[in-house]
Design an enzyme around this catalytic site. Structure first.
Site, PDB file in Angstrom:
ATOM      1  N   LYS A 212       0.857  -1.194   0.000  1.00  0.00           N
ATOM      2  CA  LYS A 212       0.000   0.000   0.000  1.00  0.00           C
ATOM      3  C   LYS A 212       0.892   1.242   0.000  1.00  0.00           C
ATOM      4  CE  LYS A 212      -1.911   2.781   2.879  1.00  0.00           C
ATOM      5  NZ  LYS A 212      -2.026   3.972   1.984  1.00  0.00           N
ATOM      6  N   GLY A 265       6.501   5.658   8.112  1.00  0.00           N
ATOM      7  CA  GLY A 265       5.457   6.670   8.169  1.00  0.00           C
ATOM      8  C   GLY A 265       5.411   7.306   9.540  1.00  0.00           C
ATOM      9  N   SER A 266       4.246   7.787   9.917  1.00  0.00           N
ATOM     10  CA  SER A 266       4.131   8.525  11.172  1.00  0.00           C
ATOM     11  C   SER A 266       4.163   7.593  12.378  1.00  0.00           C
ATOM     12  CB  SER A 266       2.829   9.337  11.194  1.00  0.00           C
ATOM     13  OG  SER A 266       1.725   8.522  11.514  1.00  0.00           O
ATOM     14  N   GLU A 293       9.974   2.228  10.634  1.00  0.00           N
ATOM     15  CA  GLU A 293      10.775   3.442  10.822  1.00  0.00           C
ATOM     16  C   GLU A 293       9.791   4.594  10.784  1.00  0.00           C
ATOM     17  OE1 GLU A 293      12.217   6.931   9.968  1.00  0.00           O
ATOM     18  OE2 GLU A 293      12.530   5.961   8.021  1.00  0.00           O
ATOM     19  N   CYS A 327      12.517  12.243   7.323  1.00  0.00           N
ATOM     20  CA  CYS A 327      12.482  11.867   8.734  1.00  0.00           C
ATOM     21  C   CYS A 327      13.820  12.143   9.399  1.00  0.00           C
ATOM     22  CB  CYS A 327      12.083  10.401   8.883  1.00  0.00           C
ATOM     23  SG  CYS A 327      12.913   9.310   7.731  1.00  0.00           S
TER      24      CYS A 327
END
Length: 541
Positions: A212, A265-266, A293, A327
């Site tokens: 996804k 992602g977050s 991560e 990030c």
């Protein structure tokens, strides 16, 4: 039957092309940008190698020119996700039995395709769909992804070669089996290379994957899928299911066949996934491997003997390349008061030279932030700083979304080291600086270590070797990737394995064997050539 013992040599990192004026690559990328801007794409869901189109479509727009529609993508829902799970499990029957070298050949071929005919296609898609400058796209969607696809087969070979000792009359061996079930790969918008690595790293080890991609990086993700299919990836091994996370997640997390999650992602989304897995743990056939991560609040710590020009360059590149949407981006800095006047003067002079705008203009250092939600979130932090008596904006602070989601590079000087923009991840071109007293070194190092819940990247600028050693030791747990006299961004596959701990993730180090080993389940095999024929021992006589 193949009785050869093939060997993959240690790869070299893909060279970064300059895109300087009058170079062949400059003309090639310019032509490809024009080509992609002249047409619209219709991106399908891809399950079991077949293209699926639904009536549920979403526009793909340029962040730096949001009136420009690049195309549409079809969104997967529960029906398509269930079909993808079924296709993946069917593909596993043969994919998991294929030899490692045969699997490796597919990804090594993908690397060659990307290095050649697809280089400018993927770079242009990354520039237009994610508003990366040409050099940031080259480093990411070309070089880093090529490196992942060349280095990971080498690390796979390294894992398979690690075998236990045997004793007289006994042969011991270790099999590194793929996980049972399927792996769910969820990829972010900010690095096309991560989009290509997260589904392929588990697949390389014999796993099957549901991928996804982020809704704001569908264009580049689609071209990655096309490269893999052209490279010979069998149907159903990786299934491409763009769509809303909640619609797809319902089927994924309720499936008893969920074997692993590969996520970038977050932090909040990752914690939510982990919580969901915990709630469903009794429904699964296996304990799912969870590799993630997430965020960062990455620092640059400056000692009094540092070189001003080197510090300023690191601050600008670390904080403002790709609009701070890394990030690993430098988002907080600690500078001694003895050095601050010189650093501030040079910093403001250089930031004033930064051009921001459409990435089709190669003279721009920055493009737009990714979308409206991101734009609104970042400007909220800027307005908080404007209204606070604990901080002042010393440059930037302006934003405009009339044409694209543009935010000027913004630097905040905070008198409170625990000010909101020193603590929270902003994911935009905002750098907060705290000026500390030279005599408060110990207390400031404590601040660096404790201010943020994250521990992804960090950097120190210092000449004194004893002090470098001391600072590195004091900040041992503050960053998974630590840089000495360099910016805290730009990890290279095979050179600086990437990942952080604390709230920044599971620190499974993409770009090394440490990540790949999470996607196998070892089986130890002992063969005794002449088995014992009586149960008692000599000591019993």
């Amino acid at each position: 039957m193949n009785n050869s013992l093939a060997k993959i040599p240690f790869p070299e990192n893909e060279p970064v092309l300059s895109y300087a004026p009058n170079t062949p690559e400059r003309k090639a990328i310019t032509d490809e940008l024009k080509n992609q801007l002249s047409r619209m794409v219709d991106i399908p869901i891809i399950i079991n190698g077949e293209e699926i189109r639904t009536n549920n479509k979403e526009e793909i727009r340029c962040p730096h020119d949001h009136a420009k529609i690049l195309g549409y993508y079809h969104k997967a829902g529960k029906k398509e996700t269930d079909a993808a799970i079924k296709a993946a499990l069917e593909a596993r029957k043969t994919w998991s039995k294929m030899s490692g070298m045969d699997r490796a050949s597919i990804f090594l071929r993908a690397a060659e395709l990307l290095s050649g005919k697809y280089r400018y296609v993927l770079n242009a898609a990354t520039m237009l769909g994610q508003s990366k400058t040409v050099i940031q796209a080259e480093i990411d969607s070309a070089c880093e992804l090529i490196d992942f696809w060349r280095f990971n087969p080498y690390y796979m070979q390294q894992i398979y070669a690690e075998q236990p000792a045997s004793s007289p009359g006994v042969k011991n061996s270790m099999e590194h089996r793929p996980l049972e079930g399927f792996v769910f790969a969820v990829t972010p918008f900010n690095f096309t290379s991560i989009g290509g690595n997260l589904p392929t790293a588990p697949a390389m080890m014999g796993n099957v994957v549901l991928w996804k991609p982020a809704s704001t990086s569908i264009l580049s993700s689609y071209y990655i899928m096309k490269i893999l299919m052209e490279a010979g990836l069998p149907k159903g091994v990786i299934n491409f299911i763009p769509g809303k996370g909640s619609d797809i997640g319902q089927s994924v997390f309720s499936s008893p066949e969920l074997a692993g999650i590969h996520f970038t992602g977050s932090t909040q989304v990752f914690k939510s996934m982990w919580e969901t897995v915990g709630k469903n743990i009794y429904n699964y056939k296996y304990y799912p491997r969870i590799v993630g991560e997430t965020g960062g609040k990455d620092f640059i710590f400056v000692y009094r003997d540092a070189n001003v020009e080197e510090v300023v360059t690191a601050l600008i590149r670390g904080a403002f390349e790709y609009q701070g949407q890394k990030c690993s981006a430098a988002s907080r800095a600690y500078i001694p008061d003895s050095l601050w006047p010189a650093v501030k003067k040079k910093l403001l002079e250089d930031v004033a030279k930064i051009k921001i705008g459409d990435v089709n203009d190669f003279s721009n250092f920055m493009g737009a932030v990714i979308d409206k939600n991101s734009f609104n979130s970042i400007k909220t932090y800027i307005e908080i700083a404007k209204g606070s008596n604990e901080a002042k904006i010393i440059c930037g602070g302006e934003y405009n979304d009339s044409k694209g989601y543009f935010i000027q590079p913004t630097i905040i000087e905070a008198s409170n080291p625990k000010f909101k923009t020193m603590e929270e991840e902003i994911f935009g071109p905002v750098l907060t600086i705290y000026v500390y007293h030279d005599s408060s070194l110990e207390q400031t190092l404590d601040l660096v270590d404790t201010t943020s819940p994250y521990a992804l990247t960090g950097a120190v600028f210092c000449k004194d070797r004893d002090m470098i050693t001391k600072i590195a030791s004091r900040l041992e747990n503050a960053a998974g990737n630590f840089y000495i006299n360099d910016k805290p961004t730009g990890a290279v596959v095979g050179q600086q394995p990437f990942g952080g701990a604390r709230a920044s993730g599971t620190n499974d180090k993409a770009g090394s064997y440490l990540n790949l080993i999470r996607w196998v389940s070892p089986r130890t095999i002992k063969e005794t050539f002449i088995p014992a024929r009586q149960f008692d021992y000599p000591s019993m006589k």
